[in-house]
Scaffold this motif. Sequence first.
Motif, PDB file in Angstrom:
ATOM      1  N   LEU A 221      71.893  61.273  64.720  1.00  0.00           N
ATOM      2  CA  LEU A 221      71.966  59.841  64.429  1.00  0.00           C
ATOM      3  C   LEU A 221      73.040  59.201  65.291  1.00  0.00           C
ATOM      4  N   GLU A 222      72.778  57.965  65.703  1.00  0.00           N
ATOM      5  CA  GLU A 222      73.783  57.204  66.434  1.00  0.00           C
ATOM      6  C   GLU A 222      74.326  56.138  65.504  1.00  0.00           C
ATOM      7  N   LEU A 223      75.632  56.136  65.335  1.00  0.00           N
ATOM      8  CA  LEU A 223      76.266  55.157  64.454  1.00  0.00           C
ATOM      9  C   LEU A 223      77.144  54.238  65.277  1.00  0.00           C
ATOM     10  N   ASP A 224      76.911  52.944  65.157  1.00  0.00           N
ATOM     11  CA  ASP A 224      77.777  51.958  65.789  1.00  0.00           C
ATOM     12  C   ASP A 224      78.941  51.683  64.863  1.00  0.00           C
ATOM     13  N   ASP A 225      80.099  51.423  65.437  1.00  0.00           N
ATOM     14  CA  ASP A 225      81.262  51.095  64.612  1.00  0.00           C
ATOM     15  C   ASP A 225      81.052  49.805  63.834  1.00  0.00           C
ATOM     16  N   ASP A 226      80.288  48.872  64.418  1.00  0.00           N
ATOM     17  CA  ASP A 226      80.057  47.582  63.771  1.00  0.00           C
ATOM     18  C   ASP A 226      78.883  47.600  62.798  1.00  0.00           C
ATOM     19  N   ALA A 227      78.103  48.657  62.838  1.00  0.00           N
ATOM     20  CA  ALA A 227      76.898  48.704  62.002  1.00  0.00           C
ATOM     21  C   ALA A 227      77.273  48.842  60.534  1.00  0.00           C
ATOM     22  N   VAL A 228      76.530  48.150  59.714  1.00  0.00           N
ATOM     23  CA  VAL A 228      76.704  48.277  58.274  1.00  0.00           C
ATOM     24  C   VAL A 228      75.834  49.445  57.837  1.00  0.00           C
ATOM     25  N   LEU A 229      76.464  50.429  57.226  1.00  0.00           N
ATOM     26  CA  LEU A 229      75.706  51.590  56.786  1.00  0.00           C
ATOM     27  C   LEU A 229      75.028  51.281  55.468  1.00  0.00           C
ATOM     28  N   GLN A 230      73.743  51.567  55.406  1.00  0.00           N
ATOM     29  CA  GLN A 230      72.988  51.385  54.178  1.00  0.00           C
ATOM     30  C   GLN A 230      72.211  52.656  53.920  1.00  0.00           C
ATOM     31  N   PRO A 231      72.089  53.027  52.652  1.00  0.00           N
ATOM     32  CA  PRO A 231      71.343  54.252  52.367  1.00  0.00           C
ATOM     33  C   PRO A 231      69.871  54.082  52.710  1.00  0.00           C
ATOM     34  N   ALA A 232      69.306  55.149  53.190  1.00  0.00           N
ATOM     35  CA  ALA A 232      67.872  55.134  53.468  1.00  0.00           C
ATOM     36  C   ALA A 232      67.131  55.288  52.155  1.00  0.00           C
ATOM     37  N   ALA A 233      66.044  54.571  52.025  1.00  0.00           N
ATOM     38  CA  ALA A 233      65.257  54.667  50.799  1.00  0.00           C
ATOM     39  C   ALA A 233      64.511  55.999  50.798  1.00  0.00           C
ATOM     40  N   ILE A 234      64.612  56.696  49.699  1.00  0.00           N
ATOM     41  CA  ILE A 234      63.861  57.936  49.549  1.00  0.00           C
ATOM     42  C   ILE A 234      62.534  57.561  48.924  1.00  0.00           C
ATOM     43  N   THR A 235      61.495  57.870  49.629  1.00  0.00           N
ATOM     44  CA  THR A 235      60.176  57.524  49.111  1.00  0.00           C
ATOM     45  C   THR A 235      59.374  58.790  48.930  1.00  0.00           C
ATOM     46  N   LYS A 236      58.621  58.821  47.871  1.00  0.00           N
ATOM     47  CA  LYS A 236      57.719  59.936  47.644  1.00  0.00           C
ATOM     48  C   LYS A 236      56.347  59.521  48.148  1.00  0.00           C
ATOM     49  N   ALA A 237      55.662  60.470  48.722  1.00  0.00           N
ATOM     50  CA  ALA A 237      54.319  60.187  49.213  1.00  0.00           C
ATOM     51  C   ALA A 237      53.395  59.961  48.026  1.00  0.00           C
ATOM     52  N   PHE A 238      52.505  59.004  48.189  1.00  0.00           N
ATOM     53  CA  PHE A 238      51.510  58.764  47.155  1.00  0.00           C
ATOM     54  C   PHE A 238      50.490  59.889  47.199  1.00  0.00           C
ATOM     55  N   PRO A 239      49.957  60.273  46.053  1.00  0.00           N
ATOM     56  CA  PRO A 239      48.926  61.308  46.084  1.00  0.00           C
ATOM     57  C   PRO A 239      47.705  60.785  46.822  1.00  0.00           C
ATOM     58  N   PRO A 240      46.968  61.677  47.476  1.00  0.00           N
ATOM     59  CA  PRO A 240      45.801  61.210  48.225  1.00  0.00           C
ATOM     60  C   PRO A 240      44.768  60.596  47.295  1.00  0.00           C
ATOM     61  N   VAL A 241      44.087  59.584  47.810  1.00  0.00           N
ATOM     62  CA  VAL A 241      43.043  58.919  47.037  1.00  0.00           C
ATOM     63  C   VAL A 241      41.826  59.839  47.043  1.00  0.00           C
ATOM     64  N   THR A 242      41.383  60.201  45.849  1.00  0.00           N
ATOM     65  CA  THR A 242      40.249  61.116  45.771  1.00  0.00           C
ATOM     66  C   THR A 242      38.925  60.373  45.734  1.00  0.00           C
ATOM     67  N   LYS A 243      38.931  59.168  45.198  1.00  0.00           N
ATOM     68  CA  LYS A 243      37.701  58.376  45.264  1.00  0.00           C
ATOM     69  C   LYS A 243      38.089  56.932  45.557  1.00  0.00           C
ATOM     70  N   PRO A 244      37.323  56.283  46.414  1.00  0.00           N
ATOM     71  CA  PRO A 244      37.679  54.922  46.827  1.00  0.00           C
ATOM     72  C   PRO A 244      37.551  53.939  45.675  1.00  0.00           C
ATOM     73  N   PRO A 245      38.405  52.901  45.678  1.00  0.00           N
ATOM     74  CA  PRO A 245      38.298  51.887  44.632  1.00  0.00           C
ATOM     75  C   PRO A 245      37.005  51.099  44.783  1.00  0.00           C
ATOM     76  N   LYS A 246      36.547  50.542  43.683  1.00  0.00           N
ATOM     77  CA  LYS A 246      35.316  49.742  43.694  1.00  0.00           C
ATOM     78  C   LYS A 246      35.668  48.312  44.082  1.00  0.00           C
ATOM     79  N   LEU A 247      35.442  47.984  45.342  1.00  0.00           N
ATOM     80  CA  LEU A 247      35.765  46.649  45.829  1.00  0.00           C
ATOM     81  C   LEU A 247      34.630  45.661  45.574  1.00  0.00           C
ATOM     82  N   ASN A 248      33.468  46.157  45.223  1.00  0.00           N
ATOM     83  CA  ASN A 248      32.342  45.261  44.977  1.00  0.00           C
ATOM     84  C   ASN A 248      32.592  44.353  43.773  1.00  0.00           C
TER      85      ASN A 248
END
Length: 150
Positions: free
Chosen positions: A86-113
């Motif tokens: 990682l490259e950190l600038d002295d002037d940069a405001v450090l913010q935590p990275a969001a931890i995201t969990k992957a969504f489970p795969p879609v097993t059947k498509p939604p009914k858009l009709n």
Amino acid sequence: MAKQIEYRFRIALESQDLNTALVNFLKAKDPLFTERDKLFSALNAYWLPFAMKEAGYSDEELRQCAKNAIYRLKLHISYLAESFGLELDDDAVLQPAAITKAFPPVTKPPKLNDINLQPSTATEVISTGSQPLDDLIHHEDDSTFEGLFS
């Protein structure tokens, strides 16, 4: 030889992947850092100035301890940045990275009709009766808009 104090810390954590990874890392045999070194250096950098304040140390001692703690934290930030490319600038405001969990795969498509995805105008909504006009107009905002445009 100075008198030693014994302090033991035992904790039960939820068996989550991140907790398990952290505990395994702390317990792992490492030629550079022992488990004690990893834990105690982190505790010192985070909490020693507060512990000294609570214990009644002088303002001068507290300021020096806080400076030392900040220095150790900055060293660890540099170590993290170097370790993970990682490259950190002295002037940069450090913010935590969001931890995201992957969504489970879609097993059947939604009914858009069944869903009407076509945009509609207020006139169309009124004529079809699908949504009352009062639901579209928020009168509590009227004075705000009048103030903006007058």
